[in-house]
Motif scaffolding. Sequence first.
Motif: not given
Length: 363
Positions: A36-54
């Motif tokens: 799902d391109p939308r799902r993948i894009a949202r995940l990559r954006d979240w990770l790129a902003q370091d919002r996953h912490g540790s």
Amino acid sequence: MNGSSADRLELLRQALLEQAQKEGFAAAGIAGAGADPRRIARLRDWLAQDRHGSMGWMEDRADQRGAPQILWPEAQSVIALGMSYAPAHDPLALADARDRARISVYAQGRDYHDTVKKALKRLARWLVGEAAKQGIEAGVKVFVDTAPVMEKPLGEAAGIGWQGKHTNMVSRQHGSWLFLGAIYTTLAFRPDEPHQDRCGSCTACLNACPTNAFPAPRQIDARRCISYLTIEHKGPIPHEFRAAMGNRIYGCDDCLAVCPWNSFAQSAAANRAFLPRAELVAPRLRELLALDDAGFRVLFSGSPIKRIGRDRFVRNCLIAAGNSGDAALAEPVSALLTDSDPVVAEAAGWALARLAETRQPAT
């Protein structure tokens, strides 16, 4: 696939959804296993902003999270399932209880990993067996929380609910109280229609967050989330969030509890395995602060809380003690100033100083 095979697969699909209810799942639906391109894009954006912490594991296997068929190329369908843990009591009732601690509703009963996974395995075995009776070979893999599977977007795609503005799953029938699991299968079932968003203009969940962990609707910065801070974060809790934590010592229910859709959730639908243990509904901070490693393991045997260990747990309790304004807690807090874990000792020092600041003058 000829008509006969298609008909048999459809009958199996309907029987599967019925069997899911018998295994204790309150919600079940089917999604495709493709990317799902939308799902993948949202995940990559979240990770790129370091919002996953540790939470480094979120990044390590991001491709597999984005597309089930990367995790398992043979997968054709995803069976998304939800098991209710709707509480019978108000999760926010202890907000002002100075000497008590708040534990997230989901962690007050038995560890959901064990309960949900056992039910998934039973359902998967049933599916393989029923498919074989009809001359259909079925491969299956089951997942609960610990694998690179995006259960919430898959649940939305399978029609069992939608991701609310707090990023969690919301169901029209079960509110915000669903444990999610998934079965990947080689069977090419007809997928359900994705669930439509039903949040409307409501922002109750965003407004309720004590640490402003939502930069925007449907976006969460885990580094500011109390659930992340009390469970996943291993070091000292940043000072900027300590006062806002209040008496929350494991997780946070605020954004879930205020969702209006919870008015339709029935606690009677909750799996009995998740009924709260009496000692975890409103535990006394004084008793929790006295826990050593052995005592911690005994108290939280069979509980998801056990996974964070005594030191991280007591660290959380010390923050709550510091926020309590209860001078009677100064004694058990002081006893932890020389704790062997430096993070615990630091939290004890902070808590003691805060108690001294907020102590009300004697009258």
